[in-house]
Enzyme design. Structure first.
Site, PDB file in Angstrom:
ATOM      1  N   LYS A  94       0.863  -1.184   0.000  1.00  0.00           N
ATOM      2  CA  LYS A  94       0.000   0.000   0.000  1.00  0.00           C
ATOM      3  C   LYS A  94       0.897   1.230   0.000  1.00  0.00           C
ATOM      4  CE  LYS A  94      -4.168   1.628   2.339  1.00  0.00           C
ATOM      5  NZ  LYS A  94      -4.918   1.934   1.129  1.00  0.00           N
TER       6      LYS A  94
HETATM    7  N1  PMP Z   1      -7.798  -2.037  -2.647  1.00  0.00           N
HETATM    8  C1  PMP Z   1      -7.236  -0.824  -2.729  1.00  0.00           C
HETATM    9  C2  PMP Z   1      -6.495  -0.461  -3.961  1.00  0.00           C
HETATM   10  C3  PMP Z   1      -7.334   0.071  -1.672  1.00  0.00           C
HETATM   11  O1  PMP Z   1      -6.784   1.283  -1.738  1.00  0.00           O
HETATM   12  C4  PMP Z   1      -8.069  -0.302  -0.519  1.00  0.00           C
HETATM   13  C5  PMP Z   1      -8.245   0.675   0.608  1.00  0.00           C
HETATM   14  N2  PMP Z   1      -7.158   0.667   1.457  1.00  0.00           N
HETATM   15  C6  PMP Z   1      -8.633  -1.577  -0.463  1.00  0.00           C
HETATM   16  C7  PMP Z   1      -8.480  -2.419  -1.555  1.00  0.00           C
HETATM   17  C8  PMP Z   1      -9.374  -2.048   0.746  1.00  0.00           C
HETATM   18  O2  PMP Z   1      -8.476  -2.330   1.787  1.00  0.00           O
HETATM   19  P1  PMP Z   1      -8.899  -2.172   3.318  1.00  0.00           P
HETATM   20  O3  PMP Z   1     -10.116  -2.998   3.512  1.00  0.00           O
HETATM   21  O4  PMP Z   1      -7.735  -2.687   4.073  1.00  0.00           O
HETATM   22  O5  PMP Z   1      -9.161  -0.734   3.561  1.00  0.00           O
END
Ligand code: PMP
Length: 317
Positions: free
Chosen positions: A171
Site C-alpha cells: 500500500k
Molecule cells: N484495494 C485498494 C487499492 C485500496 O486502496 C483499498 C483501501 N485501502 C482496499 C483495496 C481495501 O483495503 P482495506 O479494507 O484494508 O481498507
C-alpha cells in the site's frame, strides 16, 4: 497567529474550528494549517512511502493489529526499517493521541510513512529517517444514499499494475494507477470502477476490494490477481460471511462473470460494504445485476458489519 482565537469569556486562546483536525507530523501535534511536509520529503517528490487508512468506531481503532501488521510489512517491502525508528506500540499511541486531540468517536485515520527528507535524486537511503504523519478526521467515500441503493461502476480500461512491476499488496503512496482508473469512472458519471489485471482477470476497485455473488455463493479474486489484501475483505471472508452463513471462495474471474452476477459488493476501510448494482458507461447501456437494487446477501453482510462497528465490542485485533 491567525489560527489561534481567544475565547472572549475565558480569555483562553484556543484553536479555531477551521484549524481542525490537529495533525501529528514528525513528533508534533499541529493545527491543520501548520501541518505540512518538507518539500525534500521523498514521499512528496516520488510517492516513496506507505500508508494506512483506518476506521475509528466508538473510539476504538478497528482492526488495529492488522493495520499495524500491514503497515510494517509494507514498509519492509520497500526497505524502510520502520521498527528501528517507531515501535508498533508508539505507532498506536500516535493514533490514540490524534483521536484524543480531536475528540473523535467515529472517524478515519490516515497514517502515512514517507521515506523522509533527502536529496534530489531517487536514492532512498540518503533519507536518514522516515517521516510519520497521522491525520484523524472524517471520510465519506460515497454519498450516504448509495449505501441503500447500490451504485453504478465502470470497467476501467487501464489495468491494475502487475505484481512484477509494483506489487499491489504494497500500500504505497504511489496511487496514480488507481487515481487514473477512478478518473475513468468520474468521466462516466460514477464514482468507482472495476480494475482488471493485465491478463484480463478481475482485480479490484480503485480503492476497494470486490466480491461477486452467484447462486448463493460469494467469490472474490485471490491475492495473486494483483490486489491489495484488504482488511475489510478479510473481515468479510473470515467473520461476516460465516455469520450470515455464506461461503466465500477465492477464484480468478473474467468480467463476464461480473455482468452475470446476482450481486456485487465492494469493501474497504473507507468504503465499508457497498453494493454495485449496475456496470456500464451510462445508465442506459449498463448491465443490471439482479433486480437493480442491493441484493439480500450484500444487505445481510452490510447490516452485520454495521451491527459490529456500532456495538460495544468493536474488534481491534
Ligand atoms: N484495494 C485498494 C487499492 C485500496 O486502496 C483499498 C483501501 N485501502 C482496499 C483495496 C481495501 O483495503 P482495506 O479494507 O484494508 O481498507
Amino acid at each position: 497567529m491567525s489560527n489561534v482565537v481567544t475565547d472572549p469569556k475565558t480569555d483562553v486562546a484556543k484553536t479555531a474550528s477551521n484549524d481542525l483536525p490537529m495533525v501529528y507530523v514528525n513528533g508534533e501535534m499541529l493545527p491543520k494549517s501548520q501541518a505540512s511536509v518538507n518539500v525534500f520529503d521523498h514521499g512528496l517528490l516520488y510517492g516513496d512511502g506507505v500508508f494506512e487508512g483506518i476506521r475509528v468506531y466508538k473510539g476504538k481503532i478497528f482492526k488495529s493489529d492488522q493495520h499495524m501488521d500491514r503497515l510494517y510489512a509494507c514498509a519492509n517491502a520497500i526497505r524502510i526499517d520502520l521498527e528501528k525508528f517507531v515501535s508498533r506500540e508508539e505507532m498506536v499511541k500516535i493514533q490514540r493521541d490524534c483521536i484524543e486531540a480531536n475528540n473523535l468517536v467515529d472517524g478515519y485515520i490516515r497514517l502515512v510513512v514517507t521515506r523522509g527528507v533527502g536529496t534530489l535524486g531517487l536514492h532512498p537511503f540518503k533519507c536518514p529517517e522516515p517521516g510519520i504523519i497521522c491525520i484523524a478526521d472524517q471520510i465519506q467515500l460515497f454519498p450516504a444514499e448509495l449505501y441503500e441503493q447500490g451504485m453504478r461502476v465502470v470497467v476501467a480500461e487501464r489495468p491494475r499494475i502487475p505484481i512484477e512491476c509494483l506489487d499491489p499488496r504494497v500500500k504505497s503512496l504511489n496511487y496514480l494507477n488507481n487515481i487514473m482508473a477512478k478518473v475513468e469512472a468520474i468521466d462516466a458519471g460514477c464514482l468507482e470502477c472495476i480494475m482488471l489485471n493485465t491478463e484480463g482477470f478481475i482485480a479490484e476497485g480503485s480503492g476497494d476490494n470486490i466480491f461477486i455473488v452467484k447462486d448463493g455463493e460469494i467469490f472474490t479474486p485471490p491475492s495473486e490477481a494483483g490486489i491489495l489484501e484488504g482488511i475489510t475483505r478479510k473481515f468479510v471472508i473470515n467473520e461476516l460471511a460465516p455469520l450470515v452463513g455464506v461461503e466465500v471462495t477465492e477464484k480468478n474471474m473474467r468480467i463476464e462473470e461480473a455482468f452475470e452476477a446476482d450481486e456485487i459488493f465492494l469493501t474497504g476501510s473507507a468504503a465499508e460494504v457497498i453494493a454495485v448494482t449496475r456496470i456500464g458507461h451510462t445508465e442506459d447501456d449498463a448491465h443490471v445485476l439482479g433486480n437493480g437494487s442491493e441484493g439480500p446477501i450484500t444487505k445481510a453482510l452490510r447490516t452485520k458489519f454495521r451491527q459490529i462497528v456500532t456495538s460495544d465490542n468493536v474488534p481491534e485485533d
